[in-house]
Design a protein around this motif. Structure first.
Motif, PDB file in Angstrom:
ATOM      1  N   ARG A 131      40.257  48.812  38.555  1.00  0.00           N
ATOM      2  CA  ARG A 131      39.721  48.739  39.899  1.00  0.00           C
ATOM      3  C   ARG A 131      38.578  47.983  39.696  1.00  0.00           C
ATOM      4  NH1 ARG A 131      40.016  52.992  42.998  1.00  0.00           N
ATOM      5  NH2 ARG A 131      41.822  54.166  42.756  1.00  0.00           N
ATOM      6  N   VAL A 176      35.330  46.763  41.589  1.00  0.00           N
ATOM      7  CA  VAL A 176      34.008  46.881  42.524  1.00  0.00           C
ATOM      8  C   VAL A 176      33.269  45.592  42.895  1.00  0.00           C
ATOM      9  CG1 VAL A 176      31.646  48.191  42.363  1.00  0.00           C
ATOM     10  CG2 VAL A 176      33.838  49.125  40.989  1.00  0.00           C
ATOM     11  N   ILE A 226      29.696  54.246  45.945  1.00  0.00           N
ATOM     12  CA  ILE A 226      30.633  53.361  45.295  1.00  0.00           C
ATOM     13  C   ILE A 226      32.113  53.321  45.552  1.00  0.00           C
ATOM     14  CG2 ILE A 226      31.154  55.252  43.400  1.00  0.00           C
ATOM     15  CD1 ILE A 226      30.006  51.731  42.404  1.00  0.00           C
ATOM     16  N   THR A 237      35.095  49.964  45.983  1.00  0.00           N
ATOM     17  CA  THR A 237      35.854  49.840  44.896  1.00  0.00           C
ATOM     18  C   THR A 237      37.526  49.873  45.416  1.00  0.00           C
ATOM     19  OG1 THR A 237      34.566  51.599  43.722  1.00  0.00           O
ATOM     20  CG2 THR A 237      36.799  51.253  42.892  1.00  0.00           C
ATOM     21  N   HIS A 238      38.108  48.895  44.714  1.00  0.00           N
ATOM     22  CA  HIS A 238      39.618  48.787  45.258  1.00  0.00           C
ATOM     23  C   HIS A 238      40.394  48.653  44.251  1.00  0.00           C
ATOM     24  CE1 HIS A 238      37.717  47.164  49.250  1.00  0.00           C
ATOM     25  NE2 HIS A 238      36.884  46.932  48.396  1.00  0.00           N
ATOM     26  N   SER A 239      41.779  49.212  44.492  1.00  0.00           N
ATOM     27  CA  SER A 239      42.805  49.261  43.640  1.00  0.00           C
ATOM     28  C   SER A 239      43.710  48.074  43.779  1.00  0.00           C
ATOM     29  CB  SER A 239      43.397  50.635  43.863  1.00  0.00           C
ATOM     30  OG  SER A 239      44.831  50.304  44.184  1.00  0.00           O
ATOM     31  N   ASP A 295      32.609  47.612  36.063  1.00  0.00           N
ATOM     32  CA  ASP A 295      33.054  48.918  36.542  1.00  0.00           C
ATOM     33  C   ASP A 295      32.199  49.497  37.654  1.00  0.00           C
ATOM     34  OD1 ASP A 295      31.171  49.440  35.060  1.00  0.00           O
ATOM     35  OD2 ASP A 295      32.437  50.753  33.542  1.00  0.00           O
ATOM     36  N   GLY A 296      31.289  48.858  38.083  1.00  0.00           N
ATOM     37  CA  GLY A 296      30.318  49.294  38.808  1.00  0.00           C
ATOM     38  C   GLY A 296      29.113  49.891  38.404  1.00  0.00           C
TER      39      GLY A 296
END
Ligand SMILES: Cc1cc2nc3c(=O)[nH]c(=O)nc-3n(C[C@H](O)[C@H](O)[C@H](O)COP(=O)(O)OP(=O)(O)OC[C@H]3O[C@@H](n4cnc5c(N)ncnc54)[C@H](O)[C@@H]3O)c2cc1C
Lengths: 99, 424
Positions: free
Chosen positions: B65, B67, B82, B86-88, B159-160
């Motif tokens: 994912r 971020v 968050i 966050t994008h898939s 990962d943020g």
């Protein structure tokens, strides 16, 4: 959607449609800048106005007016000043052709 | 349906690359490998699949994912969660991009292969490299990976966790504390980013910890959209924001995570409640390890094709290249991605690359409903990237509440559009 579908349909569509004016544009990627704020295919998103399917002449006139400082805008006058006549024509034709 | 088809047809025609069907069939096996699935890489992969359906696209990206850095500052301000940033990768996968969640470990430009950490070796006809930046740990004494757990950088997406750590620290600090931000010399990722961060942290403190302040210590004398930022800070946050240029002892030369201090050039130690270090940067490690960066730590590229000056089948886009005077921005990464893909495909087909025009708008939030921007249009010149004269520029100064309100809204439209353009 399947890639082969894209290809066949794209070729078919290209054959059926009148050649888009954008084809003659010297810098067709100019239109790619627009979709950075105006949504997928220039279809409009949130406060980003819709560009697709609008009249090419109207879009062109608006862009030229921005560029000439004859139309007030928040950000578009600064943007339009970076583009040539040919690019403005190509961008307008490109978005107008999207239905 | 028809809408999509029409777009593809006109875009393909626009690029002058929608060849006759038999020519396309002859090219079926062309392999495009993209390393890095961020602003440059995701944009490249999606554009390639949408525009050239006959090309195989493989994307190598360790994160499952993504971020975004953009709008991370709004998370610090308390205006986004968050999940909002966050994008898939499912959209890219659905479009037919083969996605390998792995690291590129080594590139062999002569053999045209990428070896992955997991062991697989990928062969490419053209490689698009967009791995972003590396933080130069050690370049600022006291700042290493362990120190980043005390003084987060929150400057690479990862990962943020870095952005969330900084946010938690802000939430935990007592009212009346000082939030220090150490800002590096040029060049670095997102020239207005540190100043938007100052603004968003101040916005949070003003609402929740009004006796606190932001102390921004800068290694520079001037910065992007400076007048606009300073006008906004004065109007919205008054004395809560103090920005110190290098000439007034703004340059941080050492950080001490145990003591929670930043030390400036003239020997002053600033005691902090929270410290954010934006360290000096270079191109990501894979660029340097593969011999694709020069002694400056960045990759030199052709301004029309984005091809590496030392490896013509590798197009290096995004923050990893030296595209000055273009900024290291997500918008430029997105634009150069498309030009690089179109140029790579043109070369595979024996055609000339399309004429280049690059577009950038960087919006910054000074307040929740207070946006400012800088616009630039660039073209390829004989010796590099050239800004189009008399174009672009920054938002007008002055008391213009409607302008600021609209630009904050347009920033949201930018974020929504660009992330759709990247991830579908
Ligand atoms: C706080 C902040 C705010 C910002 N705001 C804006 C903004 O408003 N507008 C704007 O235009 N820009 C903004 N930016 C800048 C923007 O984030 C970057 O310019 C952009 O992310 C650059 O894209 P990239 O593809 O080069 O790198 P990234 O987007 O960082 O993507 C790189 C990807 O490559 C992957 N990777 C690295 N090494 C490897 C490897 N060896 N193998 C495989 N994958 C690898 C990483 O995991 C990462 O996902 C901001 C930046 C920050 C820090």
């Amino acid at each position: 959607m399947q890639p082969t579908g894209f290809l066949a349909a794209a070729v078919l569509a290209a054959a059926l449609l009148p050649a888009p004016a954008v084809a003659a544009g010297p810098a067709p990627l100019a239109a790619q800048g627009c979709v950075g704020c105006h949504g997928p295919n220039g279809g409009g998103i949130a406060a980003g106005a819709r560009l697709s399917g609008r009249d090419a002449g109207e879009l062109e006139a608006i862009l030229r007016a921005y560029r000439a400082n004859e139309r007030p805008g928040t950000i578009m006058p600064r943007i339009a000043r970076g583009y040539t006549d040919a690019e403005i024509t190509a961008v307008a034709a490109y978005f107008a052709a999207i239905r | 349906m028809l809408r999509t088809l029409t777009r593809r047809a006109s875009l393909g025609a626009a690029l002058g690359l929608l060849a006759a069907p038999q020519a396309l069939r002859a090219q079926t096996a062309a392999r495009l490998v993209v390393v890095g699935g961020g602003f440059g890489g995701a944009s490249a992969a999606r554009f390639a699949r949408a525009t050239y359906p006959d090309i195989q696209v493989t994307l190598v990206e360790p994160l499952t994912r993504f971020v975004t850095c953009p709008y991370g500052n709004l998370l610090l301000g308390g205006y986004r969660q968050i999940g909002d940033i966050t994008h898939s990768y499912d959209g890219l996968r659905a479009q037919g991009v083969r996605i390998l969640h792995d690291w590129a470990a080594a590139i062999d430009p002569a053999a045209k292969t990428v070896r992955l950490r997991g062991g697989e070796t990928l062969a490419y006809d053209k490689l698009i490299l967009s791995p972003g930046i590396a933080l130069r740990y050690g370049a600022l004494p006291g700042y290493d990976e362990a120190a980043a757990e005390v003084f987060p950088h929150a400057w690479v997406p990862g990962d943020g966790s870095q952005t969330r750590l900084l946010r938690r620290q802000l939430e935990a600090m007592p009212d009346g504390g000082v939030v220090g931000i150490a800002i590096p010399a040029n060049p670095f990722r997102c020239p207005p980013g540190p100043y938007e961060r100052i603004s968003m942290i101040a916005a949070y403190l003003k609402r929740h910890k009004p006796r606190s302040k932001v102390l921004a210590l800068d290694a520079k004398e001037a910065f992007s959209k400076q007048g606009l930022f300073q006008d906004g800070w004065k109007a919205l946050y008054g004395p809560m924001v103090e920005w110190v240029p290098a000439s007034s002892d703004g340059k941080v030369i050492r950080v001490d995570p145990a003591e929670k201090t930043f030390e400036s050039e003239f020997g002053v130690r600033h005691k902090l409640a929270v410290g954010n270090v934006i360290p000096p940067q270079s191109a990501a490690r894979i660029v340097i390890d593969s011999g694709l960066a020069d002694q400056t730590g960045w990759a030199q590229v052709d301004p029309t094709t984005l091809a590496s000056r030392v490896a013509p089948d590798i197009h290096i886009i995004g923050d990893a290249n030296n595209a000055a005077p273009m900024p290291k921005s997500g918008f430029i990464a997105n634009n150069t991605a498309k030009q690089a893909v179109a140029s790579a495909v043109a070369a595979l087909r024996g055609a000339a690359p399309p004429e280049a025009v690059y577009f950038n708008t960087c919006y910054s939030h000074v307040g929740e409903e207070y946006g400012i921007s800088v616009v630039n249009i660039f073209r390829a010149g004989p010796n590099g990237f050239v800004e189009v004269p008399n174009s672009g520029g920054v938002s007008p100064r002055g008391d213009l509440p409607e302008q600021r309100r609209l630009e904050a809204l347009y920033a949201d439209a930018w974020y929504a559009s660009i992330t759709r353009d990247m991830f579908g």
